[in-house]
Write an enzyme that holds these catalytic residues in place. Structure first.
Site, PDB file in Angstrom:
ATOM      1  N   CYS A   1      30.511 -18.017  60.040  1.00  0.00           N
ATOM      2  CA  CYS A   1      29.078 -18.280  60.243  1.00  0.00           C
ATOM      3  C   CYS A   1      28.238 -17.135  59.697  1.00  0.00           C
ATOM      4  CB  CYS A   1      28.774 -18.482  61.722  1.00  0.00           C
ATOM      5  SG  CYS A   1      29.706 -19.822  62.481  1.00  0.00           S
ATOM      6  N   THR A   2      28.722 -15.911  59.849  1.00  0.00           N
ATOM      7  CA  THR A   2      27.974 -14.747  59.358  1.00  0.00           C
ATOM      8  C   THR A   2      27.826 -14.822  57.837  1.00  0.00           C
ATOM      9  OG1 THR A   2      28.762 -13.441  61.216  1.00  0.00           O
ATOM     10  CG2 THR A   2      27.938 -12.222  59.318  1.00  0.00           C
TER      11      THR A   2
END
Ligand code: BEZ
Length: 212
Positions: free
Chosen positions: A46-47
């Site tokens: 997600c980062t």
């Protein structure tokens, strides 16, 4: 909650976000939108995804697309995580992340798939046209980061085919030849497309991108 299908109206909602309370329809205005969910804050894939989204800011702006992310984490968590995303990706997150702690939006958009994970959102994508209809849906598992070049490519196709009687072939990229819409006869296509029409088969006619 019913599954959203192409052509359905994107359900409107008001929710908390990293940039304050947000109403979907007000936020989008007359722009295109991409609403996308991710499983959780402070997770590696997600980062990278939210970093790429921020880095593609100009590409989305060029196409008049507003981005809107979502997870079930709260606003404070989003704000802390955004610092990491900015640092790791050398960027500035410039779009809101919805804090869907009560799962209201996740339920509305069917972003929780209990047989994959009964609490976290999967990687859903909804491309929403200016008339608020859903033009594309995608669902990826938590373990697979999305291809944001593909999202740009789909937007290019959607915007081209909204304005011209064409479709885009496999692996098409902006500027490449396109397919004449099957609804148009070859005779009419020759009149319509002044860059020329090549009849590969009676049902497969190619023409240069009319906007290139
Ligand atoms: C990730 O974003 O890295 C991730 C999130 C949930 C499950 C697996 C990976």
């Amino acid at each position: 909650m019913a599954t959203l299908r192409l052509g359905d109206k994107a359900p409107d909602f008001t929710a908390d976000s990293s940039m304050g309370e947000i109403n979907l329809y007000d936020y989008l205005g007359d722009s295109w939108g991409i609403l996308f969910s991710h499983p959780a804050d402070f997770t590696p894939v997600c980062t990278t995804e939210l970093g790429v989204t921020a880095k593609f800011k100009e590409e989305f702006a060029k196409r008049d697309v507003k981005m809107l992310a979502l997870s079930v984490d709260d606003v404070d968590s989003h704000k802390e995580w955004i610092k990491d995303i900015n640092e790791v990706n050398d960027t500035t997150v410039n779009f809101p992340i919805i804090a869907d702690t009560d799962r209201k939006v996740s339920d509305l958009y069917d972003m929780i798939h209990p047989n994959a994970d009964d609490t976290l959102t999967v990687r859903s994508v909804f491309i929403i046209a200016p008339d608020k209809t859903v033009k594309l849906t995608l669902t990826y598992p938590a373990s697979t980061g999305r291809n944001f070049y593909e999202l740009l490519r789909v937007v290019d196709s959607l915007q081209l085919t909204a304005n011209h009687k064409v479709a885009t072939p496999a692996n098409w990229k902006n500027g490449e030849d396109v397919v004449v819409s099957p609804a148009i006869s070859t005779k009419d296509a020759v009149d319509m497309f002044d860059k020329g029409v090549k009849e590969v088969k009676p049902y497969l006619r190619m023409t240069p991108d009319p906007t290139a």
